[in-house]
Design a protein around this motif. Structure first.
Motif, mmCIF file in Angstrom:
data_model
loop_
_atom_site.group_PDB
_atom_site.id
_atom_site.type_symbol
_atom_site.label_atom_id
_atom_site.label_comp_id
_atom_site.label_asym_id
_atom_site.label_seq_id
_atom_site.Cartn_x
_atom_site.Cartn_y
_atom_site.Cartn_z
ATOM 1 N N ILE A 175 49.557 36.334 39.942
ATOM 2 C CA ILE A 175 50.957 36.162 40.338
ATOM 3 C C ILE A 175 51.076 36.231 41.860
ATOM 4 O O ILE A 175 51.772 35.430 42.487
ATOM 5 N N LYS A 176 50.355 37.181 42.464
ATOM 6 C CA LYS A 176 50.402 37.324 43.919
ATOM 7 C C LYS A 176 49.831 36.103 44.620
ATOM 8 O O LYS A 176 50.462 35.543 45.522
ATOM 9 N N THR A 177 48.643 35.690 44.228
ATOM 10 C CA THR A 177 47.940 34.645 44.970
ATOM 11 C C THR A 177 48.479 33.246 44.688
ATOM 12 O O THR A 177 48.464 32.388 45.569
ATOM 13 N N GLU A 178 48.969 33.016 43.465
ATOM 14 C CA GLU A 178 49.390 31.671 43.093
ATOM 15 C C GLU A 178 50.870 31.404 43.302
ATOM 16 O O GLU A 178 51.278 30.247 43.376
ATOM 17 N N THR A 179 51.697 32.463 43.367
ATOM 18 C CA THR A 179 53.138 32.241 43.497
ATOM 19 C C THR A 179 53.723 32.786 44.788
ATOM 20 O O THR A 179 54.786 32.339 45.211
ATOM 21 N N GLY A 180 53.071 33.766 45.410
ATOM 22 C CA GLY A 180 53.649 34.375 46.598
ATOM 23 C C GLY A 180 54.887 35.203 46.305
ATOM 24 O O GLY A 180 55.678 35.499 47.209
ATOM 25 N N MET A 181 55.058 35.602 45.050
ATOM 26 C CA MET A 181 56.217 36.413 44.671
ATOM 27 C C MET A 181 56.097 37.820 45.257
ATOM 28 O O MET A 181 55.012 38.394 45.305
ATOM 29 N N ALA A 182 57.195 38.381 45.709
ATOM 30 C CA ALA A 182 57.205 39.776 46.149
ATOM 31 C C ALA A 182 57.056 40.676 44.927
ATOM 32 O O ALA A 182 57.642 40.416 43.871
ATOM 33 N N LYS A 188 49.035 54.503 38.706
ATOM 34 C CA LYS A 188 48.226 55.663 39.088
ATOM 35 C C LYS A 188 46.837 55.278 39.594
ATOM 36 O O LYS A 188 46.122 56.131 40.111
ATOM 37 N N SER A 189 46.445 54.028 39.403
ATOM 38 C CA SER A 189 45.093 53.616 39.753
ATOM 39 C C SER A 189 45.012 53.189 41.218
ATOM 40 O O SER A 189 45.391 52.075 41.580
ATOM 41 N N LEU A 190 44.516 54.075 42.052
ATOM 42 C CA LEU A 190 44.440 53.799 43.483
ATOM 43 C C LEU A 190 43.524 52.626 43.774
ATOM 44 O O LEU A 190 43.811 51.810 44.653
ATOM 45 N N ARG A 191 42.434 52.515 43.040
ATOM 46 C CA ARG A 191 41.492 51.423 43.301
ATOM 47 C C ARG A 191 42.149 50.060 43.090
ATOM 48 O O ARG A 191 42.054 49.173 43.936
ATOM 49 N N GLU A 192 42.823 49.891 41.959
ATOM 50 C CA GLU A 192 43.467 48.604 41.677
ATOM 51 C C GLU A 192 44.661 48.361 42.598
ATOM 52 O O GLU A 192 44.892 47.234 43.036
ATOM 53 N N LEU A 193 45.425 49.417 42.893
ATOM 54 C CA LEU A 193 46.532 49.263 43.834
ATOM 55 C C LEU A 193 46.026 48.806 45.199
ATOM 56 O O LEU A 193 46.621 47.928 45.836
ATOM 57 N N SER A 194 44.930 49.393 45.649
ATOM 58 C CA SER A 194 44.379 49.042 46.962
ATOM 59 C C SER A 194 43.919 47.597 46.999
ATOM 60 O O SER A 194 44.010 46.927 48.035
ATOM 61 N N ALA A 195 43.422 47.085 45.858
ATOM 62 C CA ALA A 195 42.898 45.726 45.819
ATOM 63 C C ALA A 195 43.991 44.674 45.885
ATOM 64 O O ALA A 195 43.773 43.579 46.424
ATOM 65 N N VAL A 196 45.191 44.982 45.374
ATOM 66 C CA VAL A 196 46.222 43.959 45.276
ATOM 67 C C VAL A 196 47.384 44.167 46.251
ATOM 68 O O VAL A 196 48.092 43.221 46.576
ATOM 69 N N SER A 197 47.577 45.391 46.760
ATOM 70 C CA SER A 197 48.760 45.701 47.572
ATOM 71 C C SER A 197 48.514 45.475 49.059
ATOM 72 O O SER A 197 47.410 45.697 49.561
ATOM 73 N N ASP A 198 49.559 45.052 49.748
ATOM 74 C CA ASP A 198 49.506 44.902 51.205
ATOM 75 C C ASP A 198 49.819 46.221 51.903
ATOM 76 O O ASP A 198 49.161 46.595 52.878
ATOM 77 N N ARG A 199 50.842 46.922 51.404
ATOM 78 C CA ARG A 199 51.259 48.180 52.009
ATOM 79 C C ARG A 199 51.578 49.178 50.905
ATOM 80 O O ARG A 199 51.690 48.812 49.738
#
Length: 228
Positions: A175-182, A188-199
């Motif tokens: 959704i992030k890479t293909e649509t640019g949706m906010a 709770k998963s810091l690893r996955e949050l870090s991989a997909v989140s900007d801030r």
């Protein structure tokens, strides 16, 4: 310019205060992780944004004052919510759940089926017959069918089997890479949050205590405000 701007947000459940000054901003196309230990105000902040509970402070989305709007108009304005606990319409079929929320735009039944093929296979099954992971996929698909500018996911992988969590995270990344949706993410998963989140914005006891880029989030900060 910020798509969503929250400033000094305060809220309470009846006479019990819950938020004492939350600040966060989210730009169009940005993914923001809303972090903090349990009970620190993350879900309450989401409820205030979606106008499910009364609140005070600055609350603007796409140039509109959300305080002036009931929750259904906030949804029509372009905020799609995947609530904690999924809350699918269990007596409706998968297709009926999706169509019930549909608004015109690029996300349609075909797009949701492409993102979550299992939903296409179970289109005519009642939501109550789905597994927990499939119901979570349905909740995400239902929010996408509203064709929002901002997608909010509140604990979208909680309680799911590891393989299903991986499917959900892969879908969020698409959704992030293909649509640019906010996207506003609580998880709770810091690893996955870090991989997909900007801030990230971190809450503690109803206050914003830290905000910055994910690359600036140090182990010391996570230990102090996020770790068990």
């Amino acid at each position: 310019m910020s798509l969503l701007r929250v400033h000094d947000l305060k809220a309470a459940y009846g006479s019990v205060p819950a938020l004492f000054g939350v600040d966060l901003e989210l730009a169009a196309g940005e993914v923001l992780a809303l972090m903090g230990r349990n009970g620190m105000g993350k879900s309450t902040t989401v409820k205030a944004i979606c106008r499910m509970i009364p609140s005070q402070g600055g609350l603007q989305f796409a140039g509109h004052d959300l305080h002036a709007l009931p929750s259904y108009k906030v949804a029509r304005l372009g905020i799609g919510l995947v609530p904690e606990g999924r809350r699918c319409f269990k007596d409706l079929t998968v297709q009926e759940n999706l169509v019930a929320a549909a608004r015109s735009g690029p996300w349609d039944l075909k797009g949701v089926d492409d993102l979550f093929p299992r939903l296409g296979e179970r289109r005519h099954q009642r939501a109550a017959s789905l597994s927990g992971g499939e119901q979570q996929m349905l909740a995400i698909g239902r929010a996408l069918m509203t064709n929002p500018q901002l997608l909010i996911l509140d604990e979208a992988t909680e309680g799911l089997a590891p393989i299903v969590r991986q499917e959900i995270w892969a879908a969020i990344n698409r959704i992030k890479t293909e649509t640019g949706m906010a996207i506003l993410l609580i998880d709770k998963s810091l690893r996955e949050l870090s991989a997909v989140s900007d801030r990230a914005t971190i809450l503690a006891r109803g206050h914003t205590v830290w905000t910055g880029k994910m690359t600036e989030l140090t182990p010391e900060i996570t230990h102090e405000y996020v770790g068990v």
